[in-house]
Motif scaffolding. Structure first.
Motif, PDB file in Angstrom:
ATOM      1  N   ILE A   1      -9.408   1.215  -5.356  1.00 48.54           N
ATOM      2  CA  ILE A   1      -9.206   2.341  -4.448  1.00 48.54           C
ATOM      3  C   ILE A   1     -10.442   3.247  -4.491  1.00 48.54           C
TER       4      ILE A   1
ATOM      5  N   ASN B   1      -2.915  -0.924  -3.431  1.00 45.08           N
ATOM      6  CA  ASN B   1      -3.789  -2.057  -3.106  1.00 45.08           C
ATOM      7  C   ASN B   1      -3.416  -3.254  -3.971  1.00 45.08           C
TER       8      ASN B   1
ATOM      9  N   VAL C   1      -5.898   1.408   4.401  1.00 44.79           N
ATOM     10  CA  VAL C   1      -6.488   0.118   4.018  1.00 44.79           C
ATOM     11  C   VAL C   1      -7.698  -0.181   4.888  1.00 44.79           C
TER      12      VAL C   1
ATOM     13  N   TRP D   1      -8.642  -5.790   4.916  1.00 41.98           N
ATOM     14  CA  TRP D   1      -7.842  -5.740   3.692  1.00 41.98           C
ATOM     15  C   TRP D   1      -7.059  -7.022   3.445  1.00 41.98           C
TER      16      TRP D   1
ATOM     17  N   SER E   1      -2.394   6.396   1.996  1.00 42.34           N
ATOM     18  CA  SER E   1      -3.593   5.578   1.830  1.00 42.34           C
ATOM     19  C   SER E   1      -3.979   4.899   3.142  1.00 42.34           C
TER      20      SER E   1
ATOM     21  N   THR F   1       0.862  -1.176   0.000  1.00 47.20           N
ATOM     22  CA  THR F   1       0.000   0.000   0.000  1.00 47.20           C
ATOM     23  C   THR F   1       0.901   1.229   0.000  1.00 47.20           C
TER      24      THR F   1
ATOM     25  N   ARG G   1     -10.191  -3.289  -0.163  1.00 42.13           N
ATOM     26  CA  ARG G   1     -10.467  -1.880  -0.427  1.00 42.13           C
ATOM     27  C   ARG G   1      -9.459  -0.977   0.275  1.00 42.13           C
ATOM     28  N   VAL G   2      -9.137   0.120  -0.392  1.00 41.14           N
ATOM     29  CA  VAL G   2      -8.194   1.103   0.137  1.00 41.14           C
ATOM     30  C   VAL G   2      -8.692   2.507  -0.211  1.00 41.14           C
TER      31      VAL G   2
ATOM     32  N   GLN H   1      -7.811 -10.127   0.693  1.00 46.58           N
ATOM     33  CA  GLN H   1      -6.828 -10.577  -0.291  1.00 46.58           C
ATOM     34  C   GLN H   1      -6.652 -12.093  -0.230  1.00 46.58           C
TER      35      GLN H   1
END
Length: 216
Positions: free
Chosen positions: A116, A149, A96, A100, A94, A90, A192-193, A104
């Motif tokens: 994002i 991300n 996360v 997160w 940003s 990341t 998502r970020v 993943q």
């Protein structure tokens, strides 16, 4: 072990929020207690970025490159040396999502390209914001690549050759190499970020410049 890599160049203002969010994600119960190491790669930092990282108790590496590809590569190498089986990337500007890492890993792919979102458009006019949302696909099956991300297994990362020493688009180059080496990639909206829409981009050609071009 899971490794999180965050390149940073003079990010004293935004790094605290980044690290708070990252540490929450690293402690998610869905990880079932697997250890997570976080490294901030301090690339030519002359402000309090290093001090802030130390206050959060995360690993740091100092490099003098002013090159985000080299910074990501240095962080990845450090995490691999510690035995990381999965690398998550990341950016210092940003934040996360709490799930997160869980999101993943749940995709059961060798690499994950996430999405994002921007929650502060004050530096841009409405036309730029609207142009971004018209062109951006925030759904599974998107083809966006964001260094903010991105996740990849240690095996796939090594097979692809890692990040190239590029000042920008190093994330796209890595994904191109992952594709070339037949890596299974999940293009998912689950991880998502939230990222910065600042005009003063730290990397020329990066997300900030992309937004600036939309407003022209």
């Amino acid at each position: 072990m899971l490794g999180i890599v965050i390149p940073a160049h003079n990010e004293e203002d935004l790094l605290p929020a980044c690290l708070r969010a990252t540490k929450i994600a690293a402690q998610h119960p869905g990880l079932n207690g697997e250890s997570v190491a976080i490294v901030v790669v301090l690339d030519c930092c002359t402000d309090r970025t290093g001090l802030i990282a130390a206050q959060f108790g995360v690993h740091t590496i100092d490099i003098d490159a002013r090159n985000v590809g080299m910074a990501r590569a240095a962080g990845a190498s450090a995490m691999l040396e510690q035995g990381a089986r999965w690398l998550a990337f990341t950016d210092a500007d940003s934040r996360v999502a709490p799930d997160w890492l869980v999101a993943q890993l749940a995709l059961n792919a060798e690499a994950v390209c996430g999405v994002i979102a921007v929650d502060d458009w004050r530096e841009h006019d409405a036309a730029t914001r609207d142009a971004f949302y018209r062109s951006y696909v925030d759904a599974d099956g998107h083809r966006h690549v964001h260094g903010a991300n991105l996740g990849v297994s240690a095996q796939a990362y090594r097979r692809a050759g890692g990040f190239l020493p590029m000042a920008c688009s190093e994330d796209v180059a890595l994904v191109d190499m992952l594709i070339a080496t037949d890596t299974t990639i999940a293009w998912s909206a689950a991880p998502r970020v939230i990222t910065s829409a600042r005009i003063a981009s730290k990397a020329r050609g990066g997300f900030g410049d992309t937004l600036a071009a939309l407003g022209e």
